[in-house]
Design a protein around this motif. Sequence first.
Motif, PDB file in Angstrom:
ATOM      1  N   PHE A   1      97.390  85.373  61.319  1.00 60.82           N
ATOM      2  CA  PHE A   1      96.924  85.686  59.968  1.00 60.82           C
ATOM      3  C   PHE A   1      96.012  86.907  60.013  1.00 60.82           C
ATOM      4  CE2 PHE A   1      97.680  81.085  59.759  1.00 60.82           C
ATOM      5  CZ  PHE A   1      98.476  81.004  58.623  1.00 60.82           C
ATOM      6  N   GLU A   2      96.248  87.861  59.121  1.00 60.68           N
ATOM      7  CA  GLU A   2      95.377  89.028  58.984  1.00 60.68           C
ATOM      8  C   GLU A   2      95.458  89.524  57.541  1.00 60.68           C
ATOM      9  OE1 GLU A   2      92.794  91.761  58.920  1.00 60.68           O
ATOM     10  OE2 GLU A   2      92.996  90.553  60.741  1.00 60.68           O
ATOM     11  N   PRO A   3      94.343  89.497  56.786  1.00 56.77           N
ATOM     12  CA  PRO A   3      94.383  89.882  55.376  1.00 56.77           C
ATOM     13  C   PRO A   3      94.241  91.388  55.105  1.00 56.77           C
ATOM     14  CG  PRO A   3      92.236  88.993  55.928  1.00 56.77           C
ATOM     15  CD  PRO A   3      93.071  88.881  57.175  1.00 56.77           C
ATOM     16  N   ASP A   4      93.528  92.097  55.971  1.00 57.63           N
ATOM     17  CA  ASP A   4      93.262  93.517  55.717  1.00 57.63           C
ATOM     18  C   ASP A   4      94.567  94.319  55.783  1.00 57.63           C
ATOM     19  OD1 ASP A   4      90.780  95.668  55.911  1.00 57.63           O
ATOM     20  OD2 ASP A   4      92.619  96.404  56.821  1.00 57.63           O
ATOM     21  N   PRO A   5      94.922  95.052  54.730  1.00 57.81           N
ATOM     22  CA  PRO A   5      96.214  95.754  54.686  1.00 57.81           C
ATOM     23  C   PRO A   5      96.429  96.732  55.845  1.00 57.81           C
ATOM     24  CG  PRO A   5      95.212  95.718  52.511  1.00 57.81           C
ATOM     25  CD  PRO A   5      94.169  95.205  53.466  1.00 57.81           C
ATOM     26  N   LEU A   6      95.422  97.536  56.175  1.00 61.36           N
ATOM     27  CA  LEU A   6      95.591  98.494  57.268  1.00 61.36           C
ATOM     28  C   LEU A   6      95.706  97.775  58.605  1.00 61.36           C
ATOM     29  CD1 LEU A   6      95.711 101.319  58.457  1.00 61.36           C
ATOM     30  CD2 LEU A   6      93.209 101.341  58.490  1.00 61.36           C
ATOM     31  N   ASN A   7      94.828  96.809  58.849  1.00 60.74           N
ATOM     32  CA  ASN A   7      94.906  96.044  60.094  1.00 60.74           C
ATOM     33  C   ASN A   7      96.259  95.353  60.230  1.00 60.74           C
ATOM     34  OD1 ASN A   7      92.304  96.753  60.754  1.00 60.74           O
ATOM     35  ND2 ASN A   7      91.385  94.816  60.127  1.00 60.74           N
ATOM     36  N   PHE A   8      96.752  94.804  59.115  1.00 64.26           N
ATOM     37  CA  PHE A   8      98.033  94.098  59.148  1.00 64.26           C
ATOM     38  C   PHE A   8      99.172  95.049  59.503  1.00 64.26           C
ATOM     39  CE2 PHE A   8     101.844  92.181  57.280  1.00 64.26           C
ATOM     40  CZ  PHE A   8     101.784  90.905  57.846  1.00 64.26           C
ATOM     41  N   SER A   9      99.138  96.254  58.943  1.00 60.09           N
ATOM     42  CA  SER A   9     100.161  97.254  59.251  1.00 60.09           C
ATOM     43  C   SER A   9     100.142  97.618  60.734  1.00 60.09           C
ATOM     44  CB  SER A   9      99.944  98.505  58.387  1.00 60.09           C
ATOM     45  OG  SER A   9     100.858  99.520  58.739  1.00 60.09           O
ATOM     46  N   LEU A  10      98.940  97.817  61.288  1.00 61.89           N
ATOM     47  CA  LEU A  10      98.817  98.139  62.711  1.00 61.89           C
ATOM     48  C   LEU A  10      99.245  96.957  63.576  1.00 61.89           C
ATOM     49  CD1 LEU A  10      95.402 100.049  62.632  1.00 61.89           C
ATOM     50  CD2 LEU A  10      97.669 101.046  62.990  1.00 61.89           C
ATOM     51  N   LEU A  11      98.917  95.736  63.134  1.00 64.65           N
ATOM     52  CA  LEU A  11      99.342  94.527  63.838  1.00 64.65           C
ATOM     53  C   LEU A  11     100.860  94.498  63.958  1.00 64.65           C
ATOM     54  CD1 LEU A  11      98.898  91.594  64.940  1.00 64.65           C
ATOM     55  CD2 LEU A  11      98.931  90.832  62.554  1.00 64.65           C
ATOM     56  N   GLN A  12     101.562  94.764  62.865  1.00 66.56           N
ATOM     57  CA  GLN A  12     103.019  94.756  62.886  1.00 66.56           C
ATOM     58  C   GLN A  12     103.570  95.869  63.774  1.00 66.56           C
ATOM     59  OE1 GLN A  12     103.700  94.833  58.512  1.00 66.56           O
ATOM     60  NE2 GLN A  12     104.746  92.877  58.807  1.00 66.56           N
ATOM     61  N   GLN A  13     102.968  97.049  63.707  1.00 60.70           N
ATOM     62  CA  GLN A  13     103.418  98.157  64.548  1.00 60.70           C
ATOM     63  C   GLN A  13     103.274  97.822  66.025  1.00 60.70           C
ATOM     64  OE1 GLN A  13     102.293 102.332  63.470  1.00 60.70           O
ATOM     65  NE2 GLN A  13     101.229 101.370  61.744  1.00 60.70           N
ATOM     66  N   ASN A  14     102.152  97.206  66.375  1.00 61.39           N
ATOM     67  CA  ASN A  14     101.903  96.901  67.788  1.00 61.39           C
ATOM     68  C   ASN A  14     102.806  95.789  68.304  1.00 61.39           C
ATOM     69  OD1 ASN A  14      99.911  98.869  68.205  1.00 61.39           O
ATOM     70  ND2 ASN A  14      98.343  97.571  67.292  1.00 61.39           N
ATOM     71  N   ILE A  15     103.090  94.813  67.472  1.00 61.78           N
ATOM     72  CA  ILE A  15     104.017  93.751  67.870  1.00 61.78           C
ATOM     73  C   ILE A  15     105.409  94.337  68.104  1.00 61.78           C
ATOM     74  CG2 ILE A  15     105.256  91.707  67.011  1.00 61.78           C
ATOM     75  CD1 ILE A  15     102.626  90.817  65.738  1.00 61.78           C
ATOM     76  N   ALA A  16     105.824  95.242  67.216  1.00 61.88           N
ATOM     77  CA  ALA A  16     107.123  95.892  67.363  1.00 61.88           C
ATOM     78  C   ALA A  16     107.145  96.794  68.593  1.00 61.88           C
ATOM     79  CB  ALA A  16     107.453  96.693  66.104  1.00 61.88           C
ATOM     80  N   SER A  17     106.056  97.533  68.823  1.00 66.36           N
ATOM     81  CA  SER A  17     105.989  98.451  69.957  1.00 66.36           C
ATOM     82  C   SER A  17     106.115  97.721  71.283  1.00 66.36           C
ATOM     83  CB  SER A  17     104.674  99.238  69.912  1.00 66.36           C
ATOM     84  OG  SER A  17     104.557 100.092  71.027  1.00 66.36           O
ATOM     85  N   PHE A  18     105.489  96.533  71.374  1.00 70.58           N
ATOM     86  CA  PHE A  18     105.539  95.757  72.615  1.00 70.58           C
ATOM     87  C   PHE A  18     106.717  94.774  72.640  1.00 70.58           C
ATOM     88  CE2 PHE A  18     101.424  97.541  73.092  1.00 70.58           C
ATOM     89  CZ  PHE A  18     101.113  97.472  74.440  1.00 70.58           C
ATOM     90  N   GLN A  19     107.532  94.817  71.579  1.00 70.76           N
ATOM     91  CA  GLN A  19     108.734  93.979  71.476  1.00 70.76           C
ATOM     92  C   GLN A  19     108.397  92.499  71.707  1.00 70.76           C
ATOM     93  OE1 GLN A  19     111.417  95.889  74.301  1.00 70.76           O
ATOM     94  NE2 GLN A  19     112.130  97.308  72.732  1.00 70.76           N
TER      95      GLN A  19
END
Length: 273
Positions: A113-131
């Motif tokens: 769970f992450e509510p902050d829009p920018l943090n959430f976007s970076l969270l998704q990018q990092n999960i995708a980057s590390f597959q």
Amino acid sequence: MLSKQLLKNLFQGIAKRLLRQKTEGPAISIGWFQKKVLKHLPGGKTRSIRLWERTFYYEAPQELLHGLQEIFVDQIYKQTLSANPTIIDCGANIGLSVLYLKKQHPTATILAFEPDPLNFSLLQQNIASFQLTDIQCIQAAVWIENKTLSFSGQKGMASGISTTEQENSIEVKGIRLKDYLNQPIDFLKIDIEGAEWEVLKDCSSQLHTVKNLFVEYHGQFEEQYKLTEILNLLQQAGFKYYVREAAALAPHPFLRAPSNHPYEVQLNIFGFR
């Protein structure tokens, strides 16, 4: 005069030595030069750093440095869990905790769970980057009911639910954490910037489903009853606990010196059975 290619190779070699990556586990060593760069790098811009031959995205350099130190060097979430554990990460921020937990427990299923829009976007990018797989990300703030909340978006670790109207506040989705504790949870991490007292009180009847629990407590000296009640709730739920300072906010408690920090007490609480 040194050629550009030679300088490039030299710099890359130094960078690899300064940010040594250990093959035996998720720990990482941060060199003094890398620390110095991150400590003085201005925020407000999305940047990236190489970790384990992958790209990790961030915006707040000092917070990234703090997170790397706390999570990968000090390894505050290090633990032994059962095979295929279920993990709930409340306040996943940009994904350092998720990355560490998946490296330590590759077969884990994680709800982040992450509510902050920018943090959430970076969270998704990092999960995708590390597959990373078996991770469900929800853009919401954990709370005591399902409702729209006023959220103070600081674009970093200091974001949190706001009870008063603020200039930088936004509306975010709030979800009741208790609804997700209806199954065995191997590890529950709660780092929600001041809302932990309310959420834990609401979840008290379901804490028996949790094996290991981490709470980052944020509070004021005048609200010591909240800390006392949290510890009582853990004890009643069958946890043993260990408490240590998360940040030295009061180096001289008797003097009570004024501070710009929003909290006077910041503690790490580890609950285990």
